[in-house]
Design an enzyme around this catalytic site. Structure first.
Site: not given
Ligand code: S3P
Length: 451
Positions: A27, A173, A325
């Site tokens: 993704k 991030s 994740d």
């Protein structure tokens, strides 16, 4: 959060998972391939692009910004980019659906082009913080007008006189890092982002392949990533590796369901993504990797997983970015391991598609698992395989990874586990249920007759 009809799903205790499967594209890499393809001049050809709701939102966005995106008859994509600084002012609002990556990267991409773009998303995305990108991008001269100042819907007014930036990331991030790098592509001079903890580096790797000037250096302050401004990206042909974050569910399910042996092929093994595999190995997982030669710019392997007796571990905090994740599925595996698994230093999980710490604590508790919640994580007290009761309806809060995690738990629990919605799975892994069923998992729709 879903604005569609909910579809509860249930997973039943399953005897074994067996087979050799290929899964869809990564993704993170798919979003970047579409965005960078739209910023190159000419045709970028992408094989193996993930066709999930999140990536389709990014495709729709770059079309609105002026790029042409065609799906070819063989399933590959061709993107005809408009060049850095070439985006048109979109005729409509850009709806990024559930995707934080789509909105944060696209905002960076438009920040240094003098156009006004309005971004929105679903209820979950509209509640997620955007100040983490607003603050550094304002430095370039970009204007932001968000709801309650830092929430979507938000209008972004790109600047025509960008000031290059030197910015040290306050949170680990990759989305923020990438937003700044993408803005720097259409600024003069050089833009530098410094990160103390390594986050996924797909943007950097892909920019090199697109011919951008990018330099990565270790400094006392952290890794300094410097991008040359006014970049001219050359279109390319690429193949997207399969997603380690999706493989994580299949691999984890095979470890906790008895008598299982599965292979997931061509998985991206970028070290900034493989923290879960390392953790599972420390828990005693029987995992093997067959490395695959390839020219995608990312390491690849076929991953082989067999049922294993696992023990609880303490996950090092510094590993968090490489498995950010994967905490929901790790929490499920931990419930079926012997002893306690401590997951701390992951406050970021509270601002994902949902508050994933809260969702896991509530869901596991309802399935009969003992859990302690902290502001920055959770501890799961596992009692080994076959010890989880299940027999619960778990609230997913429309979060795809919460849904897939609890379906995996249902395969190894005493009684079925129901998730209140399975439609969110389409955001990242639309073939999940079909692939799991082919491996022998019992997953079906659920009708609540008590209503
Ligand atoms: C992503 C980065 C991570 C991750 C997300 C995808 C990316 O978010 O959770 O699913 O593709 O850059 P953060 O950058 O907020 O950690």
């Amino acid at each position: 959060m879903a604005e569609v009809e909910l579809k509860p799903l249930q997973a039943f205790p399953s005897n074994k998972l067996e087979g050799n499967v290929a899964i869809s594209g990564d993704k993170s890499i798919s979003h970047r391939a579409v965005i960078l393809g739209s910023m190159a001049v000419g045709e970028t050809k992408i094989k193996g692009l993930l066709e999930s709701d999140d990536v389709l939102a990014t495709i729709n966005a770059v079309r609105l910004l002026g790029a042409t995106v065609n799906r070819n008859s063989n399933g590959s994509y061709s993107i005809f980019g408009v060049g850095t600084g070439g985006f048109f002012e979109p005729e409509n609002i850009i709806d990024c659906g559930n995707s934080g990556t789509a909105v944060r990267l696209l905002v960076g991409a438009v920040a240094t082009t003098p156009i006004a773009t309005i971004f929105t998303g679903d209820a979950s995305l509209r509640s997620r913080p955007m100040d983490r990108i607003i603050e550094p991008l304002r430095g370039f001269g970009t204007e932001f007008h968000g709801r309650k100042s830092n929430l979507l819907p938000m209008t972004v007014i790109g600047t025509d006189e960008p000031v290059p930036q030197l910015y040290k990331l306050p949170v680990a991030s990759a989305q923020v890092k990438s937003a700044i790098i993408l803005a720097g592509l259409n600024a003069p001079g050089q833009t530098t982002v410094i990160e103390e903890k390594a986050t996924r580096d797909h943007t950097e790797r892909m920019l090199k392949a697109f011919g951008a000037g990018i330099n990565i250096e270790e400094t006392e302050a952290g890794t300094a990533i410097t991008i040359d401004g006014y970049a001219e990206l050359e279109p390319l042909e690429m193949k997207v590796p399969s997603d380690p974050s999706s493989a994580a569910f299949i691999v984890s399910a095979a470890l906790v369901v008895e008598n299982s042996s599965i292979v997931v092929r061509n998985i991206g093994m970028n070290p900034t993504r493989t923290g879960l595999f390392k953790t599972l190995e420390e828990m005693g997982a029987n995992l093997q990797y067959e490395w695959v030669d390839n020219d995608s710019g990312e390491p690849l392997a076929h991953v082989h997983a067999r049922s294993s007796d696992l023990k609880g571990v303490e996950v090092p905090k510094e590993r968090a970015p490489s498995m950010i994740d994967e905490y929901p599925i790790l929490a499920v595996v931990a419930a079926l391991a012997e002893g306690k698994t401590v997951m701390r230093g992951v406050k970021e999980l509270r601002v994902k598609e949902t508050d994933r710490i809260k969702a896991m604590v509530e869901g596991l508790t309802s399935c009969g698992v003992r859990v302690t919640e902290y502001e920055d994580g959770l501890t799961v007290y596992g009692k080994g395989k076959g010890s989880v009761k299940g027999a619960a309806m778990v609230k997913t809060h429309f979060d795809h990874r919460i849904a897939m995690s609890f379906l995996c738990l249902g395969l190894a629990a005493e009684k079925p586990v129901i998730v209140d919605d399975g439609t969110s799975i389409n955001t990242s892994f639309p073939e999940f249920v079909g692939i799991m069923e082919n491996l022998g998992a019992r997953i079906g729709s659920y009708q609540d007759n008590t209503k």
